[in-house]
Design an enzyme around this catalytic site. Structure first.
Site, PDB file in Angstrom:
ATOM      1  N   LYS A  75       3.172   0.374  16.075  1.00  0.00           N
ATOM      2  CA  LYS A  75       4.345   0.308  15.203  1.00  0.00           C
ATOM      3  C   LYS A  75       4.406   1.512  14.278  1.00  0.00           C
ATOM      4  O   LYS A  75       5.476   2.012  13.954  1.00  0.00           O
ATOM      5  CB  LYS A  75       4.321  -0.985  14.383  1.00  0.00           C
ATOM      6  CG  LYS A  75       5.514  -1.135  13.449  1.00  0.00           C
ATOM      7  CD  LYS A  75       5.410  -2.381  12.606  1.00  0.00           C
ATOM      8  CE  LYS A  75       6.567  -2.478  11.637  1.00  0.00           C
ATOM      9  NZ  LYS A  75       6.441  -3.621  10.721  1.00  0.00           N
ATOM     10  N   GLN A  76       3.255   1.933  13.784  1.00  0.00           N
ATOM     11  CA  GLN A  76       3.218   3.047  12.832  1.00  0.00           C
ATOM     12  C   GLN A  76       1.835   3.696  12.866  1.00  0.00           C
ATOM     13  O   GLN A  76       0.934   3.213  13.527  1.00  0.00           O
ATOM     14  CB  GLN A  76       3.544   2.552  11.421  1.00  0.00           C
ATOM     15  CG  GLN A  76       2.688   1.404  10.947  1.00  0.00           C
ATOM     16  CD  GLN A  76       3.349   0.599   9.839  1.00  0.00           C
ATOM     17  OE1 GLN A  76       4.543   0.660   9.644  1.00  0.00           O
ATOM     18  NE2 GLN A  76       2.559  -0.158   9.109  1.00  0.00           N
ATOM     19  N   GLU A 119       0.774  -2.709  12.544  1.00  0.00           N
ATOM     20  CA  GLU A 119       0.983  -4.161  12.434  1.00  0.00           C
ATOM     21  C   GLU A 119       1.355  -4.825  13.754  1.00  0.00           C
ATOM     22  O   GLU A 119       1.579  -6.033  13.784  1.00  0.00           O
ATOM     23  CB  GLU A 119       2.052  -4.444  11.373  1.00  0.00           C
ATOM     24  CG  GLU A 119       1.589  -4.043   9.979  1.00  0.00           C
ATOM     25  CD  GLU A 119       2.626  -4.332   8.908  1.00  0.00           C
ATOM     26  OE1 GLU A 119       3.830  -4.376   9.249  1.00  0.00           O
ATOM     27  OE2 GLU A 119       2.231  -4.511   7.746  1.00  0.00           O
ATOM     28  N   TRP A 169       0.826  -1.213   0.000  1.00  0.00           N
ATOM     29  CA  TRP A 169       0.000   0.000   0.000  1.00  0.00           C
ATOM     30  C   TRP A 169       0.856   1.256   0.000  1.00  0.00           C
ATOM     31  O   TRP A 169       0.329   2.359  -0.034  1.00  0.00           O
ATOM     32  CB  TRP A 169      -0.945   0.003   1.210  1.00  0.00           C
ATOM     33  CG  TRP A 169      -0.290   0.364   2.513  1.00  0.00           C
ATOM     34  CD1 TRP A 169       0.861  -0.138   3.031  1.00  0.00           C
ATOM     35  CD2 TRP A 169      -0.763   1.311   3.478  1.00  0.00           C
ATOM     36  NE1 TRP A 169       1.136   0.420   4.257  1.00  0.00           N
ATOM     37  CE2 TRP A 169       0.153   1.324   4.555  1.00  0.00           C
ATOM     38  CE3 TRP A 169      -1.876   2.145   3.547  1.00  0.00           C
ATOM     39  CZ2 TRP A 169      -0.001   2.131   5.673  1.00  0.00           C
ATOM     40  CZ3 TRP A 169      -2.032   2.954   4.673  1.00  0.00           C
ATOM     41  CH2 TRP A 169      -1.110   2.943   5.716  1.00  0.00           C
ATOM     42  N   ASP A 170       2.194   1.087   0.050  1.00  0.00           N
ATOM     43  CA  ASP A 170       3.082   2.248   0.179  1.00  0.00           C
ATOM     44  C   ASP A 170       2.881   3.269  -0.925  1.00  0.00           C
ATOM     45  O   ASP A 170       3.245   4.439  -0.756  1.00  0.00           O
ATOM     46  CB  ASP A 170       4.541   1.789   0.180  1.00  0.00           C
ATOM     47  CG  ASP A 170       4.830   0.848   1.329  1.00  0.00           C
ATOM     48  OD1 ASP A 170       5.641   1.199   2.190  1.00  0.00           O
ATOM     49  OD2 ASP A 170       4.243  -0.242   1.381  1.00  0.00           O
TER      50      ASP A 170
END
Length: 598
Positions: free
Chosen positions: A466-467, A345, A206-207
């Site tokens: 995580k993000q 994640e 998806w980046d």
């Protein structure tokens, strides 16, 4: 330059096909040999060749190599011998060196593959091209000219209190190393790690959500070409949806060459040495990222031909998927999406549960509602004939449209005390982590999930991230858009303000830094057929200068803390409206205007 001697020197110049992918330590047990060498040899006395073919995809590649030796002006007489091996070929070239006389070795290589366009045969093309290549100096001149054009179209200059942030140029450089004008027309996507390393095995994630905003405003033809990668894999996504009991299209979390799901089902924790389940394929928000990219491209270009023939199918198919995976909760009178992962994640399941997935991830639910509303907006753009064609192709009906009308206004978003958006339902019940303890014991806690798993614990048990997850909403949308969407869903949303590079770069992170400057600091947004700007420069930044392409116009911006200068360099499209903090103006080619900033 021989500084204090005369004599013979031997130059070895070759092509090596015995290459293995062994740059990532934890991948070394996996297959690392991806090439079959078909043939090596001489084309003529000065030129060697190597023909290889990829083992899985059977793509043939031919390299032809010509090496010549010169002094300051003329070619030096030399003798050559060629060594031909099964997987490599080289020439040993002997020449006389003269004290203090420069010697220049020029090696040119032409490369063609069976996927290249407008060719007869890769070998014929490579062997003919090598004879017609300009000399090195001419090639270098063309290379420099190409990069000068790239920097001109990609202009982003930042004047800080001390100096310009040149790191942005490094990130732009790496973006162009992965996708560029040379990529247009080829069936490729944007790999999350670029082509720089072996991490993620070259898969498409998806980046691109972080990458397209930049490409849309600088290389729109490239953006269209990259979106076609997704469109060509739409049949595979539709098949995946059917196999999982859904309608529409379900794109994979990790896309391979044919668009099938390539995400592993187990992965190795190098800290513990254990193989553990990998549930990352249930990050269904990929099915919002792709239609989001399609719609943003259309907003930036007004490319109706692309939207009608390709993009609409992606948006409508993903809308069908979301309306199928969402379930209606009669008690809440809301639609819910259960059993998925958000962008964070670290959280793959609830503590103590054997079932993967979480309920009502805020980002996923919001984006699902956004896609469905986008599908409804799309339907209002088209005439009845085109809608009938799309209805037959995609398989949606009036009943689906009625459901979409309900779903985008009744999607459930979890809040804490009606005030703070929860990452997912139940996030507030997770435990706090003793950060001091883990930082003291481990120092770097970037992969906290691996550290906890080694201790037979799990990040699923804690409020750790995580993000960005919920924060992604604030990255993608302006506060005005967020207020509008949340209010439409019946939520009273207040706007209170008004290291793993050797394995391959993180292309999304690099493009994201560019996007922060280009879109977030400038407040640039495209909505309602208007280019909106509401700059908010940090105190450390004195000025930003950038060029963009918007609907076939080249536009230059110069922004400081007090003023914004808009310069329409040239263009051939219809005039466009620009709104700077509520100050509206219609711009045509060669227009120029200055706006005072609040």
């Amino acid at each position: 330059i021989p500084e204090n001697w005369d004599g013979k020197i031997t130059i070895r110049s070759g092509l090596d096909g015995d290459i293995r992918n062994q740059g990532v330590e934890r991948y070394k047990d996996l297959n690392s040999d991806h090439l079959d060498i078909l043939e090596t040899g001489n084309i003529n006395v000065n030129t060697i060749f190597l023909i290889s073919r990829t083992k899985q995809s059977k793509i043939e590649m031919v390299q032809a190599c010509l090496t010549r030796i010169f002094d300051d002006k003329f070619e030096i007489q030399s003798s050559r011998s060629t060594t031909i091996k099964e997987k490599s070929v080289w020439q040993d070239i002997q020449a006389d060196c003269v004290k203090l006389r420069p010697m220049k070795v020029k090696k040119l290589v032409s490369i063609y593959t069976s996927r290249d366009l407008a060719i007869s045969d890769p070998f014929d093309e490579a062997s003919n091209k090598i004879n017609y290549l300009a000399n090195f100096d001419e090639i270098l001149k063309g290379h420099r000219s190409a990069w000068e054009q790239i920097w001109s179209h990609s202009k982003i200059e930042i004047k800080t209190r001390n100096n310009e942030l040149l790191i942005l140029r490094l990130h732009i450089f790496h973006l162009h190393q992965t996708v560029s004008r040379n990529s247009i027309g080829y069936d490729i996507g944007v790999p999350a790690r670029g082509w720089h390393g072996e991490a993620y095995r070259g898969h498409i994630f998806w980046d691109e959500l972080f990458i397209f905003p930049y490409i849309n405003l600088h290389m729109p033809k490239l953006a269209r070409s990259l979106l076609m990668y997704r469109y060509r894999r739409l049949p595979q996504a539709r098949m995946a949806a059917r196999e999982n009991g859904f309608r529409g299209a379900m794109f994979p979390w990790q896309s391979g060459s044919n668009g099938r799901e390539e995400t592993q089902i187990i992965h190795l924790n190098p800290d513990s040495g254990r193989w553990i389940p990998d549930n990352s394929r249930i990050q269904r928000h990929i099915n919002a990222a792709i239609p989001f990219n399609v719609w943003q491209y259309f907003q930036a270009t007004k490319d109706m031909e692309f939207l009608a023939n390709y993009g609409a199918e992606i948006i409508l198919n993903t809308a069908l998927f979301w309306s199928g995976i969402a379930t209606y909760n009669h008690i809440r009178d809301r639609y819910e999406i259960n059993g998925v992962m958000g962008p964070d994640e670290y959280h793959t399941r609830y503590p103590g549960s054997d079932l993967p997935g979480l309920n009502n991830n805020a980002y996923t639910n919001f984006m699902a509602a956004w896609v469905v509303k986008c599908a409804l907006d799309l339907i209002r753009l088209f005439d009845r004939r085109l809608l009938n064609e799309l209805s037959e192709k995609v398989g949606f009906s009036e009943k689906d449209i009625e459901l979409w009308e309900k779903l985008h206004t009744k999607m459930y978003i979890p809040f804490l005390d009606n005030d703070i958006i929860l990452q997912f339902e139940g996030f507030e019940k997770l435990k706090d982590l003793d950060w001091k303890k883990y930082r003291k014991e481990h120092g770097n806690t970037m992969r906290l999930d691996r550290i906890l798993e080694k201790e037979k614990d799990s990040a699923n048990n804690y409020r750790v991230c995580k993000q960005a997850d919920v924060l992604m909403l604030f990255y993608l949308f302006s506060s005005e858009t967020l207020v509008k969407v949340f209010n439409r869903m019946g939520y009273d949303f207040r706007d209170v303000q008004g290291g793993t590079t050797p394995e391959g770069i993180h292309l999304g992170a690099m493009a994201g830094t560019i996007d922060l400057i280009e879109r977030c600091y400038t407040g640039l947004e495209i909505r309602d057929d208007v280019l909106w700007l509401s700059p908010g420069l940090p105190a450390e930044i004195k000025e930003i200068n950038l060029n963009i392409t918007f609907r076939s116009h080249w536009i230059s911006f110069k922004i400081n803390h007090k003023k914004l200068l808009v310069d329409f360099i040239k263009g051939w499209s219809e005039p466009v409206e620009i709104n700077v903090q509520g100050q509206r103006k219609l711009f045509d080619k060669n227009d120029r205007a200055e706006f005072d900033l609040a």
